[in-house]
Design an enzyme around this catalytic site. Structure first.
Site, short mmCIF file in Angstrom:
data_model
loop_
_atom_site.label_atom_id
_atom_site.label_comp_id
_atom_site.label_asym_id
_atom_site.label_seq_id
_atom_site.Cartn_x
_atom_site.Cartn_y
_atom_site.Cartn_z
N HIS A 130 -1.53 0.46 7.39
CA HIS A 130 -2.18 0.66 6.09
C HIS A 130 -1.92 2.10 5.67
CE1 HIS A 130 -4.66 -0.30 2.75
NE2 HIS A 130 -5.60 0.58 3.05
N ASP A 136 -8.29 4.87 -1.28
CA ASP A 136 -7.80 3.62 -0.70
C ASP A 136 -7.96 2.52 -1.75
OD1 ASP A 136 -7.21 1.30 0.67
OD2 ASP A 136 -8.53 1.71 2.37
N CYS A 175 0.81 -1.22 0.00
CA CYS A 175 0.00 0.00 0.00
C CYS A 175 0.84 1.27 0.00
CB CYS A 175 -0.98 0.00 1.17
SG CYS A 175 -0.22 -0.22 2.79
#
Length: 195
Positions: free
Chosen positions: A69, A85, A16
């Site tokens: 994250h 996201d 990520c």
């Protein structure tokens, strides 16, 4: 205002931080957006156990518990902030309000070891400083826990890796500012450039 489509973004599952770096790079080169309006959000805590709902890898309405994250916040002047996201099943982008309500939810009913902290880093600073040799994704025997991206690691002249500086949540270390979940919501539900 032009935003990227999810399917046009550089994406590798479980990377990520690199996905968001490429998203910031896209905004820098393709969009008519001031980089000062963009913030990289590292979501973690001292235990490295942060639940997020509405994730692609979730089962039903259960959260995924990540060690950390990373998402992108676009704080648009006089408009609702947006969250990007790439690992979420929510719209891309979605409003900050929708993301906090559906993906982050509240720490109130969670065991304290799951309370989220959010490191907020200006996107231009993240593009300049972030570096990862991907060693955090290797097992002791040298094999990958998840396949790495096909492109070379993102590195700077300063260091081959500094990912830990972004993940750790000590206020006096690393770049940007660390907020509790509630402080983040209070602070960024309005235009952060105003305060």
């Amino acid at each position: 205002m032009k935003t990227p489509r999810r399917e046009d973004c550089v994406y590798t599952s479980c990377y990520c931080e690199e996905n968001v770096w490429h998203l910031c790079s896209w905004f820098r080169s393709e969009a008519e957006v001031q980089l000062q309006e963009l913030y990289v959000l590292f979501i973690s805590n001292h235990h490295r156990t942060v639940p997020l709902w509405r994730q692609k890898s979730a089962r039903g309405d259960l959260p995924v518990v990540w060690d950390y994250h990373v998402v992108l916040l676009w704080s648009r002047p006089s408009l609702d902030p947006l969250i990007f996201d790439l690992d979420s099943v929510l719209d891309f982008p979605c409003s900050l309000q929708e993301y906090t309500t559906q993906a982050l939810r509240s720490d109130q009913d969670l065991n304290p070891q799951y309370h989220r902290l959010i490191r907020v880093i200006p996107a231009d600073l993240f593009l300049q400083k972030f570096s990862s040799d991907r060693s955090h994704m290797k097992k002791p025997d040298g094999t990958w826990t998840m396949p790495p991206p096909s492109y070379p690691p993102i590195q700077t002249q300063e260091t081959s890796t500094n990912l830990e500086l972004f993940i750790q949540m000590k206020q006096d270390q690393g770049l940007g500012q660390v907020h509790s979940l509630q402080n983040f919501i209070t602070r960024f539900s309005q235009d952060p450039n105003q305060s």
